[in-house]
Design an enzyme around this catalytic site. Structure first.
Site, short mmCIF file in Angstrom:
data_model
loop_
_atom_site.label_atom_id
_atom_site.label_comp_id
_atom_site.label_asym_id
_atom_site.label_seq_id
_atom_site.Cartn_x
_atom_site.Cartn_y
_atom_site.Cartn_z
N GLU A 166 -8.71 0.30 -6.61
CA GLU A 166 -9.89 0.82 -5.65
C GLU A 166 -9.57 2.20 -5.54
O GLU A 166 -8.55 2.87 -5.33
CB GLU A 166 -9.52 -0.17 -4.46
CG GLU A 166 -9.67 -1.57 -4.63
CD GLU A 166 -10.15 -2.37 -3.15
OE1 GLU A 166 -9.72 -1.52 -2.13
OE2 GLU A 166 -10.53 -3.43 -3.19
N LYS A 209 0.88 -1.26 -0.01
CA LYS A 209 -0.02 0.12 0.11
C LYS A 209 0.82 1.18 -0.07
O LYS A 209 0.55 2.15 -0.70
CB LYS A 209 -0.93 0.01 1.17
CG LYS A 209 -2.16 -0.84 0.98
CD LYS A 209 -2.92 -1.06 2.33
CE LYS A 209 -4.32 -1.66 2.08
NZ LYS A 209 -4.05 -3.03 1.83
N PHE A 219 -21.67 -9.18 15.33
CA PHE A 219 -20.96 -9.75 14.18
C PHE A 219 -19.84 -10.72 14.53
O PHE A 219 -18.78 -10.71 13.60
CB PHE A 219 -20.73 -8.78 13.19
CG PHE A 219 -21.93 -8.09 12.58
CD1 PHE A 219 -22.59 -8.59 11.64
CD2 PHE A 219 -22.29 -6.76 13.09
CE1 PHE A 219 -23.84 -7.86 11.14
CE2 PHE A 219 -23.44 -6.27 12.59
CZ PHE A 219 -24.20 -6.69 11.72
N GLU A 245 -5.59 1.99 -3.48
CA GLU A 245 -4.74 0.72 -3.55
C GLU A 245 -4.95 0.01 -4.80
O GLU A 245 -6.25 -0.03 -5.40
CB GLU A 245 -4.78 -0.19 -2.32
CG GLU A 245 -6.22 -0.83 -2.13
CD GLU A 245 -6.04 -1.74 -0.88
OE1 GLU A 245 -5.19 -2.57 -0.55
OE2 GLU A 245 -7.14 -1.66 -0.15
N GLU A 281 -3.39 7.74 6.83
CA GLU A 281 -3.96 8.80 5.95
C GLU A 281 -5.03 9.44 6.19
O GLU A 281 -5.84 8.87 7.41
CB GLU A 281 -4.19 7.89 4.69
CG GLU A 281 -5.16 6.94 4.43
CD GLU A 281 -5.34 6.24 3.16
OE1 GLU A 281 -4.39 6.42 2.28
OE2 GLU A 281 -6.41 5.49 3.25
N ASN A 319 -5.16 -4.17 -5.77
CA ASN A 319 -5.26 -5.54 -5.46
C ASN A 319 -4.66 -6.47 -6.48
O ASN A 319 -5.25 -6.49 -7.47
CB ASN A 319 -6.39 -6.03 -4.97
CG ASN A 319 -6.87 -5.45 -3.69
OD1 ASN A 319 -8.14 -5.02 -3.57
ND2 ASN A 319 -5.97 -5.29 -2.37
#
Length: 667
Positions: free
Chosen positions: A279, A120, A353, A293, A204, A295
């Site tokens: 992305e 990244k 979750f 980034e 960031e 992928n």
């Protein structure tokens, strides 16, 4: 003359993505080799492949992440190429290089592209040099908590702490204060080290109310790169994508073209030669976008792109790895219709979750068709292990329009039956049925905004709830009819349609009058509403399929000791249909209350204690971190629900706990 494809491919992965790759290999006439750990012995991907090789113990660090074991499995079986899937070694430059040294093809990008774009920090530097718009931030690796706090303060809150080698939402934290930076930096580095073997993180600026939109690119070894439209991935929880769709309801054609061309330009700078995803975050009415980034692998959500383009991305990756030129030009790419993917996970939405593990006692969903696709790596009886990602399935729908695709997926979720473990199917239904989602008015904050206190179940709108009361009447009467027929009591007056009934839901009584009609019943509910319920449902069938006032309805049905459980639209409704006399008697019965467990902190899922953050006798405040438990490679912070004092601590760092095991007790 066409390039000869491989004779045998090893899939260096597990679960649904391994099964997905095997399907394309079968289509191409290519033999496959699966690898499996102790925990995956007998798993579906192992059984689907032509051969299977055992590669070690359950922990991924001792099996799926060991490069030497994968290379050795290739040599033993004669596999000429390896497809890495996603996760594990899919973005590991050393793995790609090791395969190259062994004379084995890597079905993915070249090692230099993985290095340049898979990291990244380095990818953002490269994007900046290439003139791509990037989010403001500090791109160097951060050595300490103190340095992280200093950098975050200079950038300005809120900030995003991200693992350099991260992916899948792991090693990511949002921080709105110095205190949150300190805690987030610690958790992010720990997760990054445990998941990727690389604890570097960077910081960031966090763009508020962003949309997460990504561009699928495809390149070959001859310098050709194209883009295949975008995917909207804004429905996320803890930075983990939950629902994805293609195309995005937000982009216009001009923005789509600009993002696609920028993604292609970036890919070409590293001679990208496989499937990959660039992305972006997109925000504001002006649709300004920033590079996040790249992928350098196949994405989890690739099926939605395949459904609207008709392009098999796994097949293209295999052909490119064999040296073929892309047969598709940019002008050949057409986006037809709409596709949506819902990720079905083994997790408990009612417990924040948290991951759920155990045996998949029941696993059924809508059958695959032209409009339903189900990518899964499990079958009934499979074990959901604490060692790996808890995904059960990627359930996808297709429609000519977005509304069609949403309706098809909603019905498929209503037709999904999972038992033995916790799952998020009801929550997925709630998201799809939400007015904001239906309108396409979403951002990466959607779930946090709409369920700020966590998901506690779905409440159906009154009209849908009334329809389920009418459905319950049909189910109950047919059950009664069958029971009386088997018992030789057919014709007794208190089951005969036309008499009055009482439906009880959430302690509220709803008077019903039921009249027999062709193919079903006319059910008069309170306020004088009459609903025409038509269905061929028979007692014992797990799903109701029929119509209510002409509208198609699907619901899961389960018999309860005192009535029925009907699951529809994400809501679980326990409805008892009784005669007026039985309803009167039920009112007189004493209510059974569950035991009070509010004085205990219970482990919400099987996991390993990372830390106990309090001591006996210590006063605690609501929201304070009490303990950290790791499960499925994710750290879960357990917090106090209210103010109190710690009376006794029952667990320590390193303990392996079962679900509901007591961690500590309050005074």
């Amino acid at each position: 003359m066409a390039t000869k494809l491989f004779d045998k491919i090893l899939i260096a992965n597990r679960g649904e993505i391994a099964c997905r790759v095997i399907k394309t290999c079968r289509k191409l006439g290519i033999k496959t080799v699966a690898v499996y750990s102790d925990a995956d012995d007998g798993a579906l991907h192992m059984r689907m492949a032509d051969e299977a090789v055992h590669i070690g113990p359950a922990p991924a660090a001792e099996s799926y992440l060991v490069i030497e074991k994968i290379v050795d499995a290739c040599k033993k079986t004669g596999a000429q190429a390896v497809h890495p899937g996603y996760g594990f070694l899919s973005e590991n430059r050393k793995f790609a290089a090791a395969l190259k040294d062994a004379g084995i093809a890597f079905i993915g990008p070249n090692p230099d592209a993985i290095y340049a774009m898979g990291d990244k920090i380095e990818s953002k530097k490269l994007a900046q040099k290439a003139g791509v718009s990037t989010v403001p931030g500090y791109l160097g690796a951060i050595a300490s908590t103190e340095e992280a706090i200093k950098i975050a303060t200079e950038i300005g809150f809120p900030v995003m702490i991200k693992a350099s080698a991260g992916g899948g939402g792991k090693g990511m934290r949002i921080a709105h204060s110095k205190e949150e930076v300190a805690q987030g930096f610690s958790s992010a580095t720990n997760e990054a080290k445990n998941s990727f073997g690389d604890d570097r993180v960077f910081i960031e600026k966090y763009i508020e109310q962003p949309r997460h939109i990504e561009i699928q690119v495809l390149g070959d070894k001859h310098g050709n790169v194209i883009y295949l439209g975008e995917r909207e991935c804004s429905i996320q929880r803890r930075h983990q994508k939950v629902i994805e769709e293609a195309p995005s309801p937000f982009l216009d054609e001009a923005t789509r073209k600009a993002m696609g061309e920028q993604a292609v330009a970036l890919a070409k700078t590293v001679n990208y030669d496989s499937a990959g995803t660039v992305e972006f975050i997109v925000g504001g009415k002006d649709r300004k976008f920033y590079f996040l980034e790249m992928n350098t692998r196949l994405q989890v959500e690739h099926p939605v792109t395949e459904l609207i383009t008709g392009i098999d991305l796994v097949e293209q990756m295999i052909r490119v790895a064999a040296g073929e030129k892309l047969s598709i030009k940019q002008e050949d790419v057409k986006l037809n219709g709409w596709a949506i993917e819902a990720r079905i996970y083994a997790e408990d939405p009612l417990r924040g979750f948290l991951p759920s593990t155990g045996r998949l006692v029941r696993w059924r969903t809508a059958p695959e068709s032209d409009v339903i696709r189900n990518d899964t790596g499990v079958v009934e009886g499979s074990e959901i292990s604490m060692f790996y990602d808890p995904m059960i399935s990627k359930l996808c729908s297709y429609g000519e329009t977005r509304d069609e695709a949403v309706a098809t997926l909603s019905a498929a979720l209503d037709e999904t039956w999972i038992a033995g473990i916790g799952h998020n199917v009801n929550f997925l239904s709630a998201v799809l049925d939400h007015p904001r989602f239906r309108a396409g008015n979403i951002s990466t904050n959607f779930i946090a905004e709409e369920w700020p206190n966590g998901y506690s179940g779905t409440v159906l709108p009154e009209e849908q709830q009334t329809a389920m009361l009418a459905v319950a009447a049909l189910l109950h009467i047919r059950n009664e009819h069958r029971a009386r027929h088997l018992g030789g009591k057919l014709g007794l007056p208190d089951w005969t349609p036309g008499t009055d009934w009482v439906a009880v839901l959430n302690k509220t009584e709803y008077p019903l009058t039921v009249v027999e009609a062709d193919g079903g019943f006319d059910v008069k509910v309170k306020k004088g509403k009459t609903l025409k319920v038509r269905s061929a449902w028979k007692p014992g069938e797990p799903f109701f399929r029929g119509t209510v006032n002409g509208r198609n309805v699907v619901a899961r049905v389960a018999q309860r000791p005192d009535g029925l459980r009907i699951v529809h639209g994400g809501a679980e409704l326990d409805i008892a249909v009784r005669t007026p006399r039985a309803a009167e008697l039920a009112r007189l019965m004493p209510e059974k209350l569950p035991p009070d467990m509010s004085k205990f902190l219970l482990c919400p899922m099987p996991g390993l204690v990372v830390s106990i953050n309090v001591s006996e006798g210590e006063p605690v405040k609501a929201g304070q971190a009490l303990a950290v438990v790791e499960a499925m490679k994710m750290e879960n912070v357990l917090r106090a629900e209210r103010d109190g004092t710690v009376k006794k601590i029952n667990a320590k760092k390193g303990d392996s706990l079962a679900v509901d095991q007591v961690i500590l007790e309050f005074a």
